[in-house]
Design a protein around this motif. Sequence first.
Motif, PDB file in Angstrom:
ATOM      1  N   VAL A  14       0.856  -1.184   0.000  1.00 37.89           N
ATOM      2  CA  VAL A  14       0.000   0.000   0.000  1.00 37.89           C
ATOM      3  C   VAL A  14       0.894   1.237   0.000  1.00 37.89           C
ATOM      4  CG1 VAL A  14      -1.860   1.255   1.156  1.00 37.89           C
ATOM      5  CG2 VAL A  14      -1.729  -1.246   1.346  1.00 37.89           C
ATOM      6  N   LEU A  15       0.581   2.180  -0.874  1.00 33.85           N
ATOM      7  CA  LEU A  15       1.352   3.419  -0.977  1.00 33.85           C
ATOM      8  C   LEU A  15       0.444   4.609  -0.736  1.00 33.85           C
ATOM      9  CD1 LEU A  15       3.989   4.956  -1.854  1.00 33.85           C
ATOM     10  CD2 LEU A  15       3.029   4.910  -4.181  1.00 33.85           C
ATOM     11  N   PHE A  16       0.839   5.497   0.178  1.00 32.73           N
ATOM     12  CA  PHE A  16       0.141   6.759   0.399  1.00 32.73           C
ATOM     13  C   PHE A  16       0.911   7.878  -0.300  1.00 32.73           C
ATOM     14  CE2 PHE A  16      -1.771   4.288   3.684  1.00 32.73           C
ATOM     15  CZ  PHE A  16      -2.985   4.892   3.984  1.00 32.73           C
ATOM     16  N   VAL A  17       0.177   8.806  -0.893  1.00 31.49           N
ATOM     17  CA  VAL A  17       0.807   9.894  -1.646  1.00 31.49           C
ATOM     18  C   VAL A  17       0.182  11.234  -1.269  1.00 31.49           C
ATOM     19  CG1 VAL A  17       1.234  10.854  -3.954  1.00 31.49           C
ATOM     20  CG2 VAL A  17       1.320   8.372  -3.603  1.00 31.49           C
ATOM     21  N   CYS A  18       1.034  12.218  -0.992  1.00 24.65           N
ATOM     22  CA  CYS A  18       0.587  13.605  -0.889  1.00 24.65           C
ATOM     23  C   CYS A  18       1.652  14.473  -1.547  1.00 24.65           C
ATOM     24  CB  CYS A  18       0.282  14.007   0.555  1.00 24.65           C
ATOM     25  SG  CYS A  18       1.712  14.181   1.642  1.00 24.65           S
ATOM     26  N   THR A  19       1.790  15.709  -1.149  1.00 23.47           N
ATOM     27  CA  THR A  19       2.752  16.592  -1.815  1.00 23.47           C
ATOM     28  C   THR A  19       4.148  16.461  -1.219  1.00 23.47           C
ATOM     29  OG1 THR A  19       0.975  18.168  -2.335  1.00 23.47           O
ATOM     30  CG2 THR A  19       3.247  18.964  -2.512  1.00 23.47           C
ATOM     31  N   GLY A  20       4.287  16.824   0.050  1.00 25.15           N
ATOM     32  CA  GLY A  20       5.616  16.850   0.652  1.00 25.15           C
ATOM     33  C   GLY A  20       6.031  15.583   1.357  1.00 25.15           C
ATOM     34  N   ASN A  21       5.077  14.648   1.549  1.00 25.23           N
ATOM     35  CA  ASN A  21       5.340  13.391   2.261  1.00 25.23           C
ATOM     36  C   ASN A  21       5.788  13.625   3.706  1.00 25.23           C
ATOM     37  OD1 ASN A  21       7.525  10.499   1.991  1.00 25.23           O
ATOM     38  ND2 ASN A  21       5.381  10.579   2.561  1.00 25.23           N
ATOM     39  N   ILE A  22       5.254  14.688   4.300  1.00 32.24           N
ATOM     40  CA  ILE A  22       5.568  14.942   5.709  1.00 32.24           C
ATOM     41  C   ILE A  22       4.314  15.137   6.559  1.00 32.24           C
ATOM     42  CG2 ILE A  22       7.885  15.889   5.319  1.00 32.24           C
ATOM     43  CD1 ILE A  22       6.642  18.700   5.550  1.00 32.24           C
ATOM     44  N   CYS A  23       3.154  15.215   5.912  1.00 35.16           N
ATOM     45  CA  CYS A  23       1.908  15.405   6.674  1.00 35.16           C
ATOM     46  C   CYS A  23       0.912  14.296   6.380  1.00 35.16           C
ATOM     47  CB  CYS A  23       1.299  16.782   6.370  1.00 35.16           C
ATOM     48  SG  CYS A  23       2.277  18.197   6.951  1.00 35.16           S
ATOM     49  N   ALA A  51       3.866   2.109   2.713  1.00 40.19           N
ATOM     50  CA  ALA A  51       4.891   3.124   2.461  1.00 40.19           C
ATOM     51  C   ALA A  51       4.210   4.424   2.050  1.00 40.19           C
ATOM     52  CB  ALA A  51       5.846   2.645   1.367  1.00 40.19           C
ATOM     53  N   SER A  52       5.010   5.472   1.877  1.00 40.88           N
ATOM     54  CA  SER A  52       4.462   6.753   1.446  1.00 40.88           C
ATOM     55  C   SER A  52       5.509   7.505   0.638  1.00 40.88           C
ATOM     56  CB  SER A  52       4.016   7.591   2.647  1.00 40.88           C
ATOM     57  OG  SER A  52       5.109   7.887   3.504  1.00 40.88           O
ATOM     58  N   ALA A  53       5.030   8.487  -0.128  1.00 38.75           N
ATOM     59  CA  ALA A  53       5.920   9.309  -0.952  1.00 38.75           C
ATOM     60  C   ALA A  53       5.197  10.608  -1.286  1.00 38.75           C
ATOM     61  CB  ALA A  53       6.319   8.564  -2.223  1.00 38.75           C
ATOM     62  N   THR A 101      -5.394  13.805  -2.431  1.00 34.46           N
ATOM     63  CA  THR A 101      -6.332  14.575  -3.247  1.00 34.46           C
ATOM     64  C   THR A 101      -6.482  13.977  -4.644  1.00 34.46           C
ATOM     65  OG1 THR A 101      -4.680  16.046  -4.227  1.00 34.46           O
ATOM     66  CG2 THR A 101      -5.578  16.698  -2.079  1.00 34.46           C
ATOM     67  N   ARG A 102      -7.481  14.471  -5.370  1.00 34.04           N
ATOM     68  CA  ARG A 102      -7.674  14.066  -6.763  1.00 34.04           C
ATOM     69  C   ARG A 102      -6.496  14.491  -7.630  1.00 34.04           C
ATOM     70  NH1 ARG A 102     -12.799  17.378  -7.373  1.00 34.04           N
ATOM     71  NH2 ARG A 102     -11.779  18.380  -5.584  1.00 34.04           N
ATOM     72  N   GLU A 103      -5.881  15.623  -7.301  1.00 27.89           N
ATOM     73  CA  GLU A 103      -4.705  16.064  -8.060  1.00 27.89           C
ATOM     74  C   GLU A 103      -3.560  15.074  -7.905  1.00 27.89           C
ATOM     75  OE1 GLU A 103      -1.608  19.875  -8.363  1.00 27.89           O
ATOM     76  OE2 GLU A 103      -3.362  19.973  -7.050  1.00 27.89           O
ATOM     77  N   HIS A 104      -3.339  14.590  -6.706  1.00 29.12           N
ATOM     78  CA  HIS A 104      -2.289  13.591  -6.497  1.00 29.12           C
ATOM     79  C   HIS A 104      -2.620  12.296  -7.244  1.00 29.12           C
ATOM     80  CE1 HIS A 104      -1.766  15.943  -2.566  1.00 29.12           C
ATOM     81  NE2 HIS A 104      -0.706  16.208  -3.298  1.00 29.12           N
ATOM     82  N   ARG A 105      -3.884  11.953  -7.281  1.00 29.12           N
ATOM     83  CA  ARG A 105      -4.304  10.765  -8.032  1.00 29.12           C
ATOM     84  C   ARG A 105      -3.946  10.927  -9.503  1.00 29.12           C
ATOM     85  NH1 ARG A 105     -10.499   9.904  -7.579  1.00 29.12           N
ATOM     86  NH2 ARG A 105     -10.433  11.545  -9.158  1.00 29.12           N
ATOM     87  N   SER A 106      -4.145  12.109 -10.043  1.00 25.44           N
ATOM     88  CA  SER A 106      -3.776  12.386 -11.437  1.00 25.44           C
ATOM     89  C   SER A 106      -2.264  12.342 -11.624  1.00 25.44           C
ATOM     90  CB  SER A 106      -4.311  13.757 -11.861  1.00 25.44           C
ATOM     91  OG  SER A 106      -5.724  13.773 -11.834  1.00 25.44           O
ATOM     92  N   ASP A 107      -1.515  12.828 -10.634  1.00 27.22           N
ATOM     93  CA  ASP A 107      -0.053  12.781 -10.711  1.00 27.22           C
ATOM     94  C   ASP A 107       0.441  11.340 -10.819  1.00 27.22           C
ATOM     95  OD1 ASP A 107       0.152  15.549 -10.479  1.00 27.22           O
ATOM     96  OD2 ASP A 107       0.404  15.495  -8.300  1.00 27.22           O
ATOM     97  N   VAL A 108      -0.171  10.448 -10.046  1.00 28.33           N
ATOM     98  CA  VAL A 108       0.194   9.033 -10.098  1.00 28.33           C
ATOM     99  C   VAL A 108      -0.077   8.474 -11.486  1.00 28.33           C
ATOM    100  CG1 VAL A 108      -0.417   6.726  -9.270  1.00 28.33           C
ATOM    101  CG2 VAL A 108      -0.120   8.603  -7.633  1.00 28.33           C
TER     102      VAL A 108
END
Length: 199
Positions: A14-23, A51-53, A101-108
């Motif tokens: 499982v991978l979690f994704v946000c912008t800075g990977n600190i929050c 994991a996260s990124a 967010t949906r934006e991060h989903r699009s980035d992936v």
Amino acid sequence: MTDATTAVTRPFSVLFVCTGNICRSALGAQLLKARLDAAGVTAGGHLIRVASAGTGMQAGLTMPPEVVEQSRRFGGDPSRHVARQLDRDIVADADLILTATREHRSDVARLLPRASRVTFTVPQFARLVAETEPAADLWEFVAEVAAERGLVPPPANADDDDIEDPYRRSAETYERVGTQIDALIEVIVTHLARSGDRR
């Protein structure tokens, strides 16, 4: 990403994704790992890898103390977190990708288009799992959740499928976001446990 015939050869990831990977992604990953470990949930006989990124990770940044506090408040372990930049290889290695967010989903999806079938925002996935029956294993369960996308009505407000960014905002915002992520993770773990194995 793997299919059900090869899934048992390696851990479910499982991978979690946000912008800075600190929050948001850091907190989500820490809480999911803690809850899955506490419940003894495994996949194909393997411990589930969490994991996260971040899509815009900045070198040298660490988890804000407010996020560390929220992680500990809800049973996570922030002590070993190191932020990292999302790339195609990290995406390709994940069996389930949960974004803030949906934006991060699009980035992936831009990094690896085929990953879109296993990529959801955290609120979206929590909403869909509640409508999905247990499956033979977690790989099949994620496929079943994906099939619900066109069947389960979206929220009236599309922004409800996003988690706001608390970075450098008020203590109340950090607490609100922490509480939201904790509640979403609780829903997700409950449903993953129904399709996972147990130690």
